[in-house]
Write a protein that holds these residues in place. Structure first.
Motif, PDB file in Angstrom:
ATOM      1  N   GLY A  40       0.815  -1.207   0.000  1.00  0.00           N
ATOM      2  CA  GLY A  40       0.000   0.000   0.000  1.00  0.00           C
ATOM      3  C   GLY A  40       0.848   1.256   0.000  1.00  0.00           C
ATOM      4  O   GLY A  40       0.537   2.232  -0.699  1.00  0.00           O
ATOM      5  N   PHE A  41       1.938   1.246   0.767  1.00  0.00           N
ATOM      6  CA  PHE A  41       2.834   2.397   0.805  1.00  0.00           C
ATOM      7  C   PHE A  41       3.488   2.624  -0.555  1.00  0.00           C
ATOM      8  O   PHE A  41       3.567   3.763  -1.037  1.00  0.00           O
ATOM      9  N   ILE A  42       3.940   1.550  -1.191  1.00  0.00           N
ATOM     10  CA  ILE A  42       4.544   1.677  -2.522  1.00  0.00           C
ATOM     11  C   ILE A  42       3.501   2.217  -3.499  1.00  0.00           C
ATOM     12  O   ILE A  42       3.800   3.075  -4.337  1.00  0.00           O
ATOM     13  N   PRO A  47       4.847   4.272  -8.041  1.00  0.00           N
ATOM     14  CA  PRO A  47       5.386   3.451  -9.137  1.00  0.00           C
ATOM     15  C   PRO A  47       4.468   2.265  -9.440  1.00  0.00           C
ATOM     16  O   PRO A  47       3.897   1.671  -8.541  1.00  0.00           O
ATOM     17  N   LYS A  48       4.356   1.959 -10.718  1.00  0.00           N
ATOM     18  CA  LYS A  48       3.540   0.832 -11.154  1.00  0.00           C
ATOM     19  C   LYS A  48       4.412  -0.100 -11.986  1.00  0.00           C
ATOM     20  O   LYS A  48       5.284   0.360 -12.708  1.00  0.00           O
ATOM     21  N   PRO A  49       4.232  -1.383 -11.909  1.00  0.00           N
ATOM     22  CA  PRO A  49       3.280  -2.096 -11.077  1.00  0.00           C
ATOM     23  C   PRO A  49       3.746  -2.158  -9.620  1.00  0.00           C
ATOM     24  O   PRO A  49       4.916  -2.420  -9.327  1.00  0.00           O
ATOM     25  N   THR A  50       2.827  -1.929  -8.737  1.00  0.00           N
ATOM     26  CA  THR A  50       3.127  -1.805  -7.311  1.00  0.00           C
ATOM     27  C   THR A  50       3.797  -3.049  -6.747  1.00  0.00           C
ATOM     28  O   THR A  50       4.792  -2.954  -6.025  1.00  0.00           O
ATOM     29  N   VAL A  51       3.256  -4.218  -7.042  1.00  0.00           N
ATOM     30  CA  VAL A  51       3.810  -5.459  -6.479  1.00  0.00           C
ATOM     31  C   VAL A  51       5.252  -5.654  -6.950  1.00  0.00           C
ATOM     32  O   VAL A  51       6.115  -6.064  -6.172  1.00  0.00           O
ATOM     33  N   TRP A  53       7.522  -3.328  -7.781  1.00  0.00           N
ATOM     34  CA  TRP A  53       8.436  -2.405  -7.100  1.00  0.00           C
ATOM     35  C   TRP A  53       8.545  -2.718  -5.611  1.00  0.00           C
ATOM     36  O   TRP A  53       9.625  -2.569  -5.017  1.00  0.00           O
ATOM     37  N   ALA A  54       7.471  -3.175  -4.999  1.00  0.00           N
ATOM     38  CA  ALA A  54       7.536  -3.579  -3.590  1.00  0.00           C
ATOM     39  C   ALA A  54       8.453  -4.796  -3.441  1.00  0.00           C
ATOM     40  O   ALA A  54       9.264  -4.860  -2.514  1.00  0.00           O
ATOM     41  N   ALA A  55       8.346  -5.748  -4.374  1.00  0.00           N
ATOM     42  CA  ALA A  55       9.199  -6.942  -4.315  1.00  0.00           C
ATOM     43  C   ALA A  55      10.666  -6.594  -4.551  1.00  0.00           C
ATOM     44  O   ALA A  55      11.553  -7.117  -3.864  1.00  0.00           O
ATOM     45  N   ILE A  56      10.928  -5.702  -5.502  1.00  0.00           N
ATOM     46  CA  ILE A  56      12.311  -5.272  -5.762  1.00  0.00           C
ATOM     47  C   ILE A  56      12.899  -4.628  -4.506  1.00  0.00           C
ATOM     48  O   ILE A  56      14.032  -4.908  -4.112  1.00  0.00           O
ATOM     49  N   SER A  57      12.131  -3.753  -3.881  1.00  0.00           N
ATOM     50  CA  SER A  57      12.586  -3.063  -2.683  1.00  0.00           C
ATOM     51  C   SER A  57      12.869  -4.053  -1.560  1.00  0.00           C
ATOM     52  O   SER A  57      13.902  -3.980  -0.876  1.00  0.00           O
TER      53      SER A  57
END
Length: 181
Positions: A40-42, A47-51, A53-57
């Protein structure tokens, strides 16, 4: 030997803090948001796709932090952590000034410097890389290319314009409102 001890302390210190932050995001421990909250924060950052970029982070913080602690593929791990810190500094902390209590850049800047030092100087003798055939990663030109690519990717991620939510794109501006006079 002093250099090797210093690099071990720097690697373990920086790596442990990244791992702890990654665990907050993944599992919600130590007051962290957990995976759902982090996604949710991402999404809030844009940035899209959210999942993705969240996984990369999360991979950068957990994987890079663990690799740094172990001294495994250090030029790759440290460059990834530099990149992660650049994105955090720009996307999350920049508008808050310098000081950490205000949410400023002080904290991520310290990690950019620490991860950069490890990437540039190498892990020291007490690292798994000293047992592996990864000498090519430590050639200066290779280390600088790895770091340059990571920084370039981070700058793209940090400054890429956020996409408008689908409802704004589909609807566009309202034409029923009266124009200001």
């Amino acid at each position: 030997m002093d250099f090797d001890i210093a690099m071990l302390v720097l690697r373990v210190g920086i790596g442990t803090i990244f791992v702890a932050h990654g665990l907050q995001k993944a599992l919600g421990i130590w007051g962290g948001p957990g995976w759902q909250g982090f996604k949710g924060f991402i999404g809030y950052l844009g940035p899209k796709p959210t999942v993705f970029w969240a996984a990369i982070s999360l991979f950068a913080e957990l994987g890079g932090g663990l690799a740094l602690i172990a001294g495994l593929l250090v030029p790759l791990a440290a460059a990834g952590l530099v990149a992660q810190s650049i994105v955090l500094l720009v996307k999350v902390h920049w508008t808050n000034g310098f000081w950490s209590p205000d949410g400023g850049i002080e904290f991520p800047l310290a990690f950019i410097v620490g991860a950069f030092a490890v990437q540039l100087l190498g892990p020291g003798a007490w690292a798994l890389d000293s047992l592996l055939p990864v000498d090519v990663l430590y050639q200066p030109s290779v280390r600088w290319v790895i770091l340059g690519l990571a920084v370039a990717g981070a700058l793209v991620a940090a400054f890429w314009p956020a996409q408008a939510p689908p409802s704004e794109v589909a609807e566009g501006p309202s034409t029923t409102e009266a124009a200001p006079e």
